[in-house]
Design a protein around this motif. Structure first.
Motif, mmCIF file in Angstrom:
data_model
loop_
_atom_site.group_PDB
_atom_site.id
_atom_site.type_symbol
_atom_site.label_atom_id
_atom_site.label_comp_id
_atom_site.label_asym_id
_atom_site.label_seq_id
_atom_site.Cartn_x
_atom_site.Cartn_y
_atom_site.Cartn_z
ATOM 1 N N MET A 1 59.454 33.482 40.775
ATOM 2 C CA MET A 1 60.312 33.494 41.973
ATOM 3 C C MET A 1 59.519 34.045 43.157
ATOM 4 S SD MET A 1 64.005 35.385 42.524
ATOM 5 C CE MET A 1 64.794 34.376 41.297
ATOM 6 N N SER A 2 59.574 33.332 44.306
ATOM 7 C CA SER A 2 58.815 33.761 45.477
ATOM 8 C C SER A 2 59.494 34.924 46.152
ATOM 9 C CB SER A 2 58.671 32.593 46.467
ATOM 10 O OG SER A 2 59.900 32.350 47.089
ATOM 11 N N ILE A 3 58.779 35.439 47.113
ATOM 12 C CA ILE A 3 59.311 36.612 47.839
ATOM 13 C C ILE A 3 60.579 36.276 48.607
ATOM 14 C CG2 ILE A 3 58.001 36.233 49.955
ATOM 15 C CD1 ILE A 3 57.605 39.236 50.114
ATOM 16 N N LEU A 4 60.781 34.984 48.898
ATOM 17 C CA LEU A 4 61.940 34.592 49.687
ATOM 18 C C LEU A 4 63.136 34.211 48.820
ATOM 19 C CD1 LEU A 4 60.228 32.430 52.430
ATOM 20 C CD2 LEU A 4 61.096 34.740 52.625
ATOM 21 N N GLU A 5 62.950 34.100 47.552
ATOM 22 C CA GLU A 5 64.031 33.608 46.714
ATOM 23 C C GLU A 5 64.870 34.775 46.206
ATOM 24 O OE1 GLU A 5 61.791 29.677 44.930
ATOM 25 O OE2 GLU A 5 61.943 31.493 43.723
ATOM 26 N N THR A 6 66.188 34.599 46.311
ATOM 27 C CA THR A 6 67.133 35.599 45.818
ATOM 28 C C THR A 6 68.252 34.865 45.132
ATOM 29 O OG1 THR A 6 68.223 35.597 47.959
ATOM 30 C CG2 THR A 6 66.562 37.272 47.603
ATOM 31 N N ARG A 7 69.400 35.524 45.056
ATOM 32 C CA ARG A 7 70.492 34.884 44.337
ATOM 33 C C ARG A 7 70.910 33.598 45.037
ATOM 34 N NH1 ARG A 7 73.010 38.173 47.887
ATOM 35 N NH2 ARG A 7 75.068 37.592 48.650
ATOM 36 N N GLY A 8 71.330 32.631 44.317
ATOM 37 C CA GLY A 8 71.748 31.370 44.894
ATOM 38 C C GLY A 8 73.183 31.402 45.330
ATOM 39 N N GLY A 9 73.466 30.503 46.246
ATOM 40 C CA GLY A 9 74.833 30.292 46.668
ATOM 41 C C GLY A 9 75.386 31.270 47.649
ATOM 42 N N GLY A 10 74.665 32.298 48.038
ATOM 43 C CA GLY A 10 75.181 33.266 48.998
ATOM 44 C C GLY A 10 75.096 32.756 50.406
ATOM 45 N N TYR A 11 75.916 33.306 51.268
ATOM 46 C CA TYR A 11 75.869 32.937 52.670
ATOM 47 C C TYR A 11 74.860 33.810 53.384
ATOM 48 C CZ TYR A 11 79.348 36.641 52.315
ATOM 49 O OH TYR A 11 80.019 37.794 52.000
ATOM 50 N N GLY A 12 74.286 33.246 54.396
ATOM 51 C CA GLY A 12 73.320 34.003 55.179
ATOM 52 C C GLY A 12 71.965 34.040 54.560
ATOM 53 N N GLY A 13 71.672 33.284 53.550
ATOM 54 C CA GLY A 13 70.395 33.366 52.886
ATOM 55 C C GLY A 13 69.439 32.304 53.322
ATOM 56 N N SER B 1 68.742 28.355 49.435
ATOM 57 C CA SER B 1 69.871 28.677 48.583
ATOM 58 C C SER B 1 69.827 30.133 48.184
ATOM 59 C CB SER B 1 69.857 27.757 47.352
ATOM 60 O OG SER B 1 70.013 26.447 47.723
ATOM 61 N N SER B 2 69.264 30.924 48.994
ATOM 62 C CA SER B 2 69.084 32.319 48.660
ATOM 63 C C SER B 2 69.633 33.216 49.720
ATOM 64 C CB SER B 2 67.612 32.586 48.386
ATOM 65 O OG SER B 2 66.831 32.126 49.422
ATOM 66 N N GLY B 3 69.704 34.528 49.377
ATOM 67 C CA GLY B 3 70.385 35.459 50.257
ATOM 68 C C GLY B 3 69.565 36.103 51.316
ATOM 69 N N SER B 4 68.476 36.753 51.022
ATOM 70 C CA SER B 4 67.777 37.590 51.986
ATOM 71 C C SER B 4 66.475 36.962 52.420
ATOM 72 C CB SER B 4 67.502 38.964 51.376
ATOM 73 O OG SER B 4 66.779 39.739 52.264
ATOM 74 N N THR B 5 66.208 37.107 53.716
ATOM 75 C CA THR B 5 64.955 36.582 54.261
ATOM 76 C C THR B 5 64.119 37.695 54.864
ATOM 77 O OG1 THR B 5 65.930 36.203 56.422
ATOM 78 C CG2 THR B 5 66.117 34.432 54.817
ATOM 79 N N SER B 6 64.574 38.921 54.751
ATOM 80 C CA SER B 6 63.968 40.004 55.515
ATOM 81 C C SER B 6 62.510 40.254 55.155
ATOM 82 C CB SER B 6 64.769 41.291 55.315
ATOM 83 O OG SER B 6 64.821 41.629 53.940
ATOM 84 N N GLY B 7 62.164 40.187 53.886
ATOM 85 C CA GLY B 7 60.794 40.485 53.497
ATOM 86 C C GLY B 7 59.790 39.553 54.137
ATOM 87 N N SER C 1 69.153 41.869 48.025
ATOM 88 C CA SER C 1 67.784 42.008 47.532
ATOM 89 C C SER C 1 66.847 42.299 48.690
ATOM 90 C CB SER C 1 67.349 40.723 46.811
ATOM 91 O OG SER C 1 67.357 39.635 47.702
ATOM 92 N N GLN C 2 65.594 42.564 48.349
ATOM 93 C CA GLN C 2 64.558 42.889 49.329
ATOM 94 C C GLN C 2 65.039 44.009 50.245
ATOM 95 O OE1 GLN C 2 62.392 39.545 51.013
ATOM 96 N NE2 GLN C 2 63.404 38.186 49.552
#
Length: 850
Positions: A1-13, A16-22, A136-137
């Motif tokens: 899983m890359s640094i940008l990938e988090t849980r799927g299906g969340g909004y604001g990601g 298909s992932s949640g956090s982009t902060s990292g 995440s992140q």
């Protein structure tokens, strides 16, 4: 899983992932750090080569000898030793009070951020990380990861401690500021100056403007006055006279330059003189009126005649009845001493009580006056001020559109999923998408906003303000409103709420929970914003390549005459506190507002503000000249604006707690909000007289009988008399003698300690003042409108080998136009040379100390 990938299906990601902060922060940090290092490397490499641009305060004649920054180690990197060793108080002694206070303000903001880091980070980061959410992140250590209401007690306690602590720090700093301003403004070296003894009164009736009524209206200690006369006709004529003189000077330069060029083409210089005239055979400058199609005429002769004509018309208008006093105008009144001026400033007024505008100003310098606003009736000033405010509000509202779009870019991952026409963005590499969402939005916001203060400053000057410091203070208020509205509120909503906008429209009942989870994610934008401001912008502030390129362009390609070149050379960079204070006050507001939601913002803010402090410390020691001095008022207003961040933080926490149905925590935050408002209200009311009437915080002889009789204070007890006077000015006498005295003593401790410290700094100047004292003639016309006193500009053009310049000087002076060719000539290649030593420049005159 890359640094940008988090849980799927969340909004604001992202995708298909949640956090982009990292990725966003990493993508912003790398180019930001590289560009900052490049800027600093270039600065170190060229700093000593371009001393005029990077260290003018060390040698330039624009800065008086006594105020120049020492340059013991000007070669190599030795200058850094001087920069490191020079104390900040050097700026106070050799620049201005505002310059010193601005550096103090930056240190104060850093101290608040570090204070927040010390109490918030150790507590809230582990609490957020174990909050039970699925973030995440970096989102994992923000409020968005809190799923257990029991964890909200940590945020509540930290909010109470941090926000109340900020209020106490602000109160302490305002008290210290009062003492600092008293020591500086009431110092013996300033007290004797004419400006320190002069008060500007607006909307004064005609009877009070008459010299014979001076003491009757302004008291027995009023010495002289300068009523503001009508300038409706003469202003235009004086401007035309000066423009005609500059046109003549330019034409004279062209003529002399042609003569020099022709002389160099001939082997024998004497052969240029034919029939006894050195200008024979040299083509004279011509003009056409109307342009292109009109008949040619000699530009020098035509301009010379215009200058003479406008000079005669100027003299006639100055002596004409049209320059008499209007029915109601402004007047500058000089008093016998500074204390009398301060008493008049406190007690005398000519305005209608219902009009909420100031009508008197203390310690105004002639160069600060906006003459077109002085004779405006109070009602017209009020209408202009209202129109200016309406424009600023409307501009700020409509500016939300582009800033909102820019803020949405920070959440472009989600938008690319929701809108088909943006699907192509999902094919971009992760690093590029992170760069676009992390670096681009704060860069665009910073660039977009940088042009707003110039517009607001122009509007402020047109809104009826009588002086440039007052216009700058109005600019400060407007720019702060704009900064908080656009750089903070609109951008926060756009970057955080855009991700959930569509879902809220489909399921309105889910709005509180969605916003409670998504709004904290807007903090990612500000992490990168602080990176850009603290690294790239601070480094760019030191390198300042745009001003360097501008100076080189004008000096070598654009400026033509000696006057133009000398003006470029002698010009120094100013510092605009009306735009700088709001920018950094807003940065602190952002840090405070997110302190309990995303505490990492405090750490990034501390780092960014620290870099900025060092960049401005260098500029104020070596580069900048304080051209507008609000005498500490700008810092006071910045301190009053800082609680905006506390209010916003408290409102955000109330919303977040209520969305979590945390009743007790919500009630505690409401109580804190009310307490914050009460503390600010009481503090403003108590300190206002001390901040406004700085000269009256020392015991006055007139108060002694009153205090001794009414307060039961012994007439020979100076300390008790001082405290009673202090209690009255603070409005504390209603508390009773005991509580009022104790509270007054507590306040006076801070004021006195600050005043004594600054007095000690000012009492032992390290250099003597070499500024010449004004002559009696200069004092008599000190506060006259320049259109009534300014002389025709002396023309300055270079000396040529054929003697054409001497011939032109003679012809000009025959008709009363002063001219000179001193300190300017041509080198062997025909390039213009002019004196860099200010003492040799014929059009330069040492400024007088008023």
């Amino acid at each position: 899983m890359s640094i940008l990938e988090t849980r799927g299906g969340g909004y604001g990601g992202h995708r298909s992932s949640g956090s982009t902060s990292g990725a966003a922060i990493l993508a912003a940090f790398v180019p930001t750090l590289v560009s900052a290092l490049v800027y600093l490397a270039i600065f170190v490499a060229i700093r000593n080569k371009f001393q005029k641009h990077y260290a003018p305060r060390t040698f330039l004649g624009t800065v008086p000898e006594k105020d120049r920054t020492p340059a013991h180690h000007s070669s190599g990197a030795g200058w850094f030793h001087d920069f490191r060793k020079l104390p900040t108080r050097f700026v106070l002694n050799h620049s201005s009070l505002d310059a010193y206070l601005y550096l103090r303000f930056l240190k104060f903001t850093i101290a608040i951020c570090i204070f927040g880091c010390c109490i918030a980070l150790p507590v809230l980061i582990p609490v957020n990380a174990t909050g039970g959410g699925h973030a995440s992140q970096l989102d994992k250590i923000t409020f968005s990861n809190i799923d257990k209401n029991s964890h909200l007690w940590a945020h509540t306690v930290i909010a109470w401690v941090f926000f109340v602590g900020i209020l106490l720090l602000i109160a302490r700093e305002r008290l210290l500021l009062i003492g600092t301003r008293q020591a500086y403004l009431l110092a013996e070296s300033r007290a004797k100056k004419l400006s320190s003894r002069t008060v500007l009164f607006l909307n004064v009736p005609l009877e009070a403007l008459l010299p014979e009524n001076l003491k009757g209206y302004f008291g027995g200690q009023a010495e002289r006055s300068w009523p503001v006369k009508d300038t409706s006709e003469i202003s235009k004529v004086v401007s035309q006279r000066n423009d005609a003189a500059m046109l003549l000077e330019s034409a004279e330069y062209d003529f002399v330059a042609r003569a020099e060029k022709q002389s160099r083409k001939k082997s024998n210089t004497s052969s240029t003189v034919e029939n006894g005239h050195p200008s024979a055979g040299v083509q004279r400058p011509t003009t056409r009126q109307p342009p292109l199609f009109g008949k040619k005429s000699d530009l020098i002769e035509k301009s010379r005649a215009s200058v003479v004509d406008f000079a005669k018309r100027t003299d006639a208008l100055r002596a004409a009845p049209s320059s008499k006093l209007p029915g109601q105008s402004a007047v500058f009144v000089a008093f016998s001493n500074q204390a009398a001026a301060h008493r008049a400033f406190e007690n005398l007024s000519f305005k209608t009580p219902a009009i909420p505008l100031e009508d008197r100003y203390l310690e105004v310098l002639p160069k600060e006056v906006l003459w077109d606003s002085l004779s405006l009736p109070m009602e017209k000033r009020l209408s202009k001020a209202s129109l200016g405010l309406i424009f600023v509000i409307a501009f700020t509202i409509f500016f939300s559109i582009p800033v909102g779009i820019i803020g949405s870019i920070s959440n472009i991952s989600y938008l690319s999923e929701q809108y088909e026409w943006l699907h192509f963005l999902q094919d971009l590499p992760d690093w590029l998408l992170g760069l676009v969402s992390g670096l681009l939005p704060p860069f665009l916001v910073s660039w977009f906003v940088s042009y707003v203060p110039k517009l607001f400053r122009h509007i402020a000057k047109l809104s009826g303000e009588p002086t440039t410091p007052q216009a700058e203070l109005k600019t400060q208020a407007w720019v702060f409103f704009f900064q908080v509205s656009q750089v903070f509120l609109v951008t926060t909503f756009s970057s955080g709420a855009a991700a959930v906008a569509s879902k809220i429209m489909r399921e309105p009942h889910s709005a509180p929970s969605l916003l409670a989870e998504s709004l904290p994610k807007a903090s990612n934008f500000y992490l990168t914003y602080f990176l850009i401001q603290g690294l790239t912008s601070a480094a760019s502030n030191v390198l300042n390549y745009s001003d360097l390129f501008e100076y080189l362009f004008y000096q070598y390609f654009w400026d033509k005459t000696p006057r133009e070149k000398f003006a470029s050379y002698s010009q120094m960079k100013g510092i605009s506190y009306g735009s700088l204070y709001p920018k950094f006050t807003n940065l602190l507001v952002i840090a405070v507002a997110y302190s309990c939601i995303a505490p990492l913002v405090l750490a990034f803010a501390s780092i960014g503000l620290t870099f900025y402090y060092f960049s401005y410390r260098y500029n104020l020691l070596y580069v900048c000249l304080s051209k507008i001095d609000t005498r500490g008022e700008a810092y006071k207003r910045a301190l009053q604006q800082i609680p905006t961040g506390i209010y916003l933080a408290e409102l955000a926490l109330i919303g977040l707690f209520s969305a979590r149905k945390a009743l007790i925590q919500t009630i505690l935050m409401v109580v804190l909000l009310v307490l914050t408002a009460l503390i600010n209200l009481v503090l403003d009311r108590i300190l206002r007289p001390l901040e406004l009437y700085l000269g009256l915080d020392t015991l006055q002889d007139a108060e002694v009988p009153l205090l001794a009789e009414e307060d039961g204070v012994p007439a020979d007890d100076e300390v008790a008399l001082h405290m009673s006077a202090h209690n009255r000015r603070l409005g504390l006498e209603r508390l009773g003698k005991g509580p009022a005295t104790r509270l007054s003593e507590f306040f006076d401790t801070f004021i006195t300690s600050s005043r004594d410290q600054v007095k000690g700094w000012l009492a032992t100047p390290d250099r003597e003042d070499d500024t010449p004292a004004p002559t009696e003639e200069e004092l008599a016309s000190a506060y006259e409108n320049p259109v009534f006193t300014s002389k025709m500009p002396k023309l300055w053009f270079p000396r040529d080998r054929a003697g054409v310049s001497k011939e032109e000087i003679r012809e000009n002076e025959e008709v009363g136009i002063q001219s000179t060719d001193e300190a300017a000539d041509f080198d062997e290649n025909g390039k213009l040379r002019y004196a860099r030593n200010f003492e040799e420049v014929p059009i330069w005159k040492k400024p007088r100390s008023l």
